[in-house]
Design a protein around this motif. Sequence first.
Motif, short mmCIF file in Angstrom:
data_model
loop_
_atom_site.label_atom_id
_atom_site.label_comp_id
_atom_site.label_asym_id
_atom_site.label_seq_id
_atom_site.Cartn_x
_atom_site.Cartn_y
_atom_site.Cartn_z
N PRO A 195 1.77 -12.65 41.79
CA PRO A 195 0.38 -13.05 41.57
C PRO A 195 -0.46 -12.87 42.83
N ASN A 196 -1.76 -12.93 42.67
CA ASN A 196 -2.64 -12.88 43.83
C ASN A 196 -2.46 -14.11 44.70
N ASN A 197 -2.24 -15.25 44.06
CA ASN A 197 -1.93 -16.48 44.78
C ASN A 197 -1.11 -17.38 43.87
N PRO A 198 -0.34 -18.30 44.42
CA PRO A 198 0.56 -19.14 43.62
C PRO A 198 -0.13 -19.92 42.51
N SER A 199 -1.39 -20.24 42.68
CA SER A 199 -2.10 -21.01 41.66
C SER A 199 -2.29 -20.21 40.36
N ASP A 200 -2.08 -18.90 40.42
CA ASP A 200 -2.23 -18.06 39.23
C ASP A 200 -0.99 -18.08 38.34
N ILE A 201 0.11 -18.66 38.82
CA ILE A 201 1.37 -18.60 38.08
C ILE A 201 1.27 -19.19 36.68
N PRO A 202 0.72 -20.41 36.51
CA PRO A 202 0.60 -20.95 35.15
C PRO A 202 -0.26 -20.07 34.24
N LYS A 203 -1.31 -19.50 34.79
CA LYS A 203 -2.18 -18.63 34.01
C LYS A 203 -1.44 -17.39 33.53
N ILE A 204 -0.65 -16.80 34.42
CA ILE A 204 0.13 -15.62 34.06
C ILE A 204 1.14 -15.96 32.97
N GLN A 205 1.81 -17.10 33.11
CA GLN A 205 2.80 -17.51 32.10
C GLN A 205 2.16 -17.72 30.74
N THR A 206 1.00 -18.36 30.73
CA THR A 206 0.28 -18.57 29.47
C THR A 206 -0.14 -17.23 28.86
N GLU A 207 -0.64 -16.34 29.70
CA GLU A 207 -1.07 -15.03 29.24
C GLU A 207 0.09 -14.25 28.65
N PHE A 208 1.26 -14.32 29.31
CA PHE A 208 2.41 -13.58 28.79
C PHE A 208 2.94 -14.21 27.50
N ASN A 209 2.91 -15.53 27.41
CA ASN A 209 3.37 -16.19 26.19
C ASN A 209 2.55 -15.75 24.98
N VAL A 210 1.25 -15.55 25.17
CA VAL A 210 0.40 -15.07 24.09
C VAL A 210 0.82 -13.66 23.68
N ILE A 211 1.09 -12.82 24.68
CA ILE A 211 1.52 -11.44 24.39
C ILE A 211 2.87 -11.44 23.68
N ALA A 212 3.80 -12.27 24.18
CA ALA A 212 5.14 -12.30 23.60
C ALA A 212 5.13 -12.79 22.16
N SER A 213 4.21 -13.69 21.85
CA SER A 213 4.15 -14.24 20.48
C SER A 213 3.74 -13.18 19.46
N LYS A 214 3.17 -12.10 19.93
CA LYS A 214 2.70 -11.04 19.02
C LYS A 214 3.68 -9.87 18.91
N ILE A 215 4.80 -9.95 19.65
CA ILE A 215 5.79 -8.86 19.60
C ILE A 215 6.52 -8.91 18.26
N LYS A 216 6.58 -7.77 17.61
CA LYS A 216 7.25 -7.70 16.30
C LYS A 216 8.70 -7.25 16.48
N LEU A 217 9.58 -7.95 15.81
CA LEU A 217 10.99 -7.60 15.86
C LEU A 217 11.26 -6.44 14.91
N THR A 218 12.13 -5.55 15.34
CA THR A 218 12.49 -4.39 14.52
C THR A 218 13.76 -4.68 13.74
N ASP A 219 13.87 -4.10 12.57
CA ASP A 219 15.06 -4.29 11.74
C ASP A 219 16.22 -3.52 12.35
N THR A 220 17.30 -4.23 12.63
CA THR A 220 18.46 -3.59 13.26
C THR A 220 19.30 -2.79 12.27
N GLY A 221 19.09 -3.03 10.98
CA GLY A 221 19.91 -2.36 9.98
C GLY A 221 21.24 -3.02 9.75
#
Length: 416
Positions: free
Chosen positions: A226-252
């Motif tokens: 991060p640019n500074n340590p205070s950005d860590i919670p913001k980055i984690q929240t931002e990534f959690n939003v992205i991760a929640s939208k990831i679609k799982l693929t059918d493994t077959g």
Amino acid sequence: MLLNYLKITLAVLQRRKFFTFISLFGISLTLTILVVATAFIDHLIAAGYPEINRDRSLYIWNVKEKDTKNQGQSSGPVSFSFINTYVRSLKTPAKIAAVSMPSTINIYLNNHKLNVRYRHTDSNFWEVTSFDFLEGKNYTEQNIANNDYVVVINDYVRDEYVGKGQPAVGKMIEIDNVNYRIIGVVRGCPITRIHVSSDLYFPYNTSKADLKKVELRGNFAAIILPNNPSDIPKIQTEFNVIASKIKLTDTGDKWFRPDKLYVSADSYITSFTRQFKGDGENDGVGYFFTIMLGIALLFMSLPAINLVNINMSRIMERASEIGIRKAFGASSKTLVMQFVIENIILTLIGGVIAVFLSLGIIYYLNNSNLIAYIDLSFNWKVFSIAIFVSLLFGLLSGVYPAWRMSKLQVVEALKN
């Protein structure tokens, strides 16, 4: 008064050499083990060369897929495409680096075989880490764009390849039937820096794997600065939003059809505890620190038990001495104070011995090459706490039996 107590104590300790030796041995050995073990744990967890930014970085290196219906799960490192597609979409971080898991390969230098570790990285890897370049420089995004076959090596490979301290930059080195131009030489780091340590570093464009293949799992980890340590919670929240939208693929696979995905941007410690104990929702940090606290208490209980046993034996054996001193007018308070001072002196002497033993062991480990490049350090804070706890237990283990013995009648004490 205090000087008299010290004189008597030193005389007693000298006269009862066996008990003195056992007490000092137990205290110093326990404290030494505790300090050296803490040095290892501190080395494994704390920031250090070349990961000086570890405490202010986030790591994404494991993705877990769960089949809640069939109660199955699978996990592993993330793929390069996962980092490019999802992690690099973060807006807050200063830098995002991609680095592969370490692999080993045999190379032949000067007619002898050398087993080395290697990684593939992007150019940002050299900006989130702080390697010391002994010569040359790191590869850049331009080298990757040009599809240059270059490599950064550590000083161990340099010494084996061209000779200790000899220049290596510009020379060609053949690895797995491919010629690479050495572009830089870095000071090596211990294998315990598991996300960055290696003998060879290649730009990811030289990888034989299909890094463009779209999949969640692969062989890479992302290091987010991060640019500074205070950005860590913001980055984690931002990534959690992205991760929640990831679609799982059918493994077959009809027996394993994941319907839940767990992936997080975590601190260094949490990135491990989540994998080994975390269940997806739980990061496992509480479990980790509970185990560490239990181990610490176990270590600290050893000198306490040692002191209790020795004090009981020492005091009971000195019943006649107590009787004689009482016959000559020594008060109960004087006798109790005498045993308390003995315990304090024993603990302090044991602590001094432990300091020299610990420093000697740490120096030996740092210079013996048992673990290449290891850089253990003495933790004075832990040692101070250990000494304090030992003194506390020493007082508790000595006061009560001494008080009981001081209450004995002179005749009864002399009988013993």
